[in-house]
Each structure stands twice: as structure tokens, then as C-alpha cells.
Scaffold this motif. Structure first.
Motif, short mmCIF file in Angstrom:
data_model
loop_
_atom_site.label_atom_id
_atom_site.label_comp_id
_atom_site.label_asym_id
_atom_site.label_seq_id
_atom_site.Cartn_x
_atom_site.Cartn_y
_atom_site.Cartn_z
N GLY A 5 0.98 -0.88 0.07
CA GLY A 5 0.29 0.30 -0.29
C GLY A 5 0.85 1.04 0.08
N THR A 6 1.02 1.59 -1.35
CA THR A 6 1.79 2.70 -1.27
C THR A 6 0.95 4.40 -1.02
OG1 THR A 6 2.17 2.46 -3.61
CG2 THR A 6 3.80 1.43 -2.27
N PRO A 7 1.91 5.37 -1.00
CA PRO A 7 1.52 6.61 -0.58
C PRO A 7 1.14 7.00 -1.39
CG PRO A 7 4.04 6.18 0.15
CD PRO A 7 3.42 5.49 -0.83
N LYS A 8 0.39 8.00 -1.77
CA LYS A 8 0.19 9.02 -2.43
C LYS A 8 -0.51 10.45 -1.76
CE LYS A 8 -4.88 6.68 -2.48
NZ LYS A 8 -5.77 6.32 -3.45
N ILE A 9 -0.63 11.45 -2.65
CA ILE A 9 -0.66 13.12 -2.65
C ILE A 9 -1.96 12.64 -3.04
CG2 ILE A 9 -0.52 15.50 -3.19
CD1 ILE A 9 1.70 13.96 -1.51
N GLU A 10 -3.62 13.34 -1.70
CA GLU A 10 -4.18 13.96 -1.76
C GLU A 10 -4.72 14.76 -2.07
OE1 GLU A 10 -6.51 9.61 -0.70
OE2 GLU A 10 -6.88 10.94 0.81
N VAL A 11 -6.08 15.82 -2.81
CA VAL A 11 -5.97 16.94 -2.15
C VAL A 11 -7.63 16.57 -1.98
CG1 VAL A 11 -6.78 19.03 -3.54
CG2 VAL A 11 -5.06 17.48 -4.05
N LEU A 12 -8.00 17.84 -0.62
CA LEU A 12 -9.33 17.38 0.33
C LEU A 12 -10.45 18.98 0.33
CD1 LEU A 12 -7.70 15.79 1.20
CD2 LEU A 12 -9.72 14.51 2.37
N ALA A 13 -11.09 18.88 -0.86
CA ALA A 13 -12.43 20.22 -0.07
C ALA A 13 -12.30 20.64 2.07
CB ALA A 13 -13.38 20.30 -0.71
N THR A 28 7.53 2.52 -5.94
CA THR A 28 8.50 1.35 -4.72
C THR A 28 10.20 1.85 -5.34
OG1 THR A 28 8.09 -0.39 -5.45
CG2 THR A 28 6.52 0.01 -4.32
N GLY A 29 10.68 1.57 -4.29
CA GLY A 29 12.09 1.01 -4.50
C GLY A 29 13.05 2.56 -4.62
N SER A 30 14.20 2.28 -4.43
CA SER A 30 15.07 3.18 -4.55
C SER A 30 14.45 3.95 -6.03
CB SER A 30 16.43 3.50 -4.28
OG SER A 30 16.69 2.60 -3.00
N ASN A 31 14.56 5.63 -5.82
CA ASN A 31 14.61 6.04 -6.92
C ASN A 31 15.16 7.92 -7.14
OD1 ASN A 31 12.52 4.40 -8.96
ND2 ASN A 31 11.72 4.54 -6.18
N ASP A 32 15.11 8.32 -8.47
CA ASP A 32 15.82 9.41 -8.36
C ASP A 32 14.24 10.17 -7.52
OD1 ASP A 32 17.77 9.32 -9.18
OD2 ASP A 32 17.92 8.68 -11.26
N TRP A 33 14.59 11.61 -7.90
CA TRP A 33 13.24 12.22 -7.95
C TRP A 33 12.42 12.46 -8.90
CZ3 TRP A 33 12.19 15.15 -3.36
CH2 TRP A 33 13.63 15.73 -2.79
N LYS A 34 11.51 12.11 -8.03
CA LYS A 34 10.16 12.48 -9.50
C LYS A 34 9.35 13.99 -9.54
CE LYS A 34 7.23 9.77 -11.81
NZ LYS A 34 5.90 8.11 -11.08
N GLN A 35 9.06 14.41 -10.21
CA GLN A 35 7.79 15.43 -10.70
C GLN A 35 6.27 14.33 -10.04
OE1 GLN A 35 8.00 19.28 -12.26
NE2 GLN A 35 5.31 19.23 -12.74
N ARG A 52 -2.65 16.28 1.54
CA ARG A 52 -1.68 15.17 3.05
C ARG A 52 -2.20 13.63 1.99
NH1 ARG A 52 -8.17 12.58 4.46
NH2 ARG A 52 -8.15 10.86 3.24
N THR A 53 -1.06 13.15 2.85
CA THR A 53 -0.50 12.21 2.26
C THR A 53 -0.96 10.80 3.09
OG1 THR A 53 2.23 12.48 2.16
CG2 THR A 53 1.47 10.48 2.45
N LEU A 69 10.64 11.29 0.33
CA LEU A 69 11.02 13.08 0.90
C LEU A 69 10.52 13.78 -1.02
CD1 LEU A 69 15.10 12.52 1.05
CD2 LEU A 69 13.28 12.64 2.79
N TYR A 70 10.02 14.80 0.21
CA TYR A 70 9.03 15.82 -0.39
C TYR A 70 9.98 17.37 -0.68
CZ TYR A 70 5.19 13.27 1.15
OH TYR A 70 4.15 11.73 0.93
N ASP A 71 9.91 17.89 -1.35
CA ASP A 71 10.31 19.26 -2.15
C ASP A 71 9.85 19.98 -3.22
OD1 ASP A 71 12.87 21.35 -1.35
OD2 ASP A 71 13.42 20.66 -3.82
N ASP A 72 9.37 21.21 -2.83
CA ASP A 72 9.46 22.18 -4.08
C ASP A 72 7.61 22.08 -3.81
OD1 ASP A 72 9.41 24.16 -5.54
OD2 ASP A 72 10.20 23.30 -6.54
N PHE A 73 6.90 22.11 -3.38
CA PHE A 73 5.48 22.21 -3.78
C PHE A 73 5.17 23.71 -4.06
CE2 PHE A 73 5.26 18.34 -0.94
CZ PHE A 73 4.18 18.14 -0.81
N GLN A 74 4.08 23.58 -5.43
CA GLN A 74 4.13 23.95 -5.81
C GLN A 74 2.38 24.23 -6.35
OE1 GLN A 74 5.72 25.50 -9.51
NE2 GLN A 74 7.76 25.77 -8.64
N LEU A 75 1.40 25.47 -6.19
CA LEU A 75 -0.01 25.51 -6.59
C LEU A 75 0.14 26.47 -7.52
CD1 LEU A 75 -1.91 25.21 -2.83
CD2 LEU A 75 -1.43 23.38 -5.03
N LYS A 76 -0.37 26.51 -8.34
CA LYS A 76 -0.78 26.86 -9.70
C LYS A 76 -2.22 26.96 -10.13
CE LYS A 76 3.69 26.41 -11.42
NZ LYS A 76 5.31 26.10 -12.91
#
Length: 83
Positions: A5-13, A28-35, A52-53, A69-76
Motif C-alpha cells: 500500500g504505497t503512499p499517494k498525495i490527496e487533495v481534499l475540499a 516502490t524501491g529507490s528512485n531519483d526525484w520524480k515530479q 495530505r499523504t 522525501l518531499y520538496d518544492d510544492f507549488q500550487l498554480k
């Protein structure tokens, strides 16, 4: 990261915590940064959104090991669609 059960980002009202959109589950596993992009439309008369995660459900006893790891959140604001 290791889990069925891997994580994901959810957007809620914000007003009712109803899920508006969610990302694909993280790799899963070791990965480079992914947008990761999550496109969503804010409900009318909304005061805001929550980010939320969450995890994909994988049973009542589903371990998870590793780091995310999370970095550089942007809302556009996207441009309005014309029909």
C-alpha cells in the motif's frame, strides 16, 4: 520504499474533507526525484483545500518501510478552459 500500500498525495475540499483528486501511488524501491502533478478543480464557494499523504489500502496489517522525501510544492492556477 517497500509496501503493498504505497503512499499517494490527496487533495481534499477544506469544508467537508471530500477527496477532489489524488496522484498515482508512489513508486516502490529507490528512485531519483520524480515530479508529481495533481490537477484538480476547487469546488464553488470553497474556502480552501487540504493536501495530505494517504496510502492505497492493502489490508488491516500492511507494513510500510522506507522514506519518502518531499520538496518544492507549488500550487498554480491553471488558465480557464474555453468551450
Amino acid at each position: 520504499l517497500k509496501s503493498a500500500g504505497t503512499p499517494k498525495i490527496e487533495v481534499l475540499a477544506a469544508q467537508d474533507s471530500k477527496i477532489i483528486a489524488s496522484s498515482d501511488s508512489f513508486a516502490t524501491g529507490s528512485n531519483d526525484w520524480k515530479q508529481i502533478n495533481v490537477n484538480f478543480t476547487v469546488p464553488e464557494n470553497s474556502e480552501g483545500v487540504l493536501l495530505r499523504t494517504a496510502r492505497a489500502y492493502c489490508g488491516d496489517k500492511c507494513p510500510i518501510f522506507g522514506s519518502v522525501l518531499y520538496d518544492d510544492f507549488q500550487l498554480k492556477k491553471a488558465s480557464a478552459k474555453t468551450n
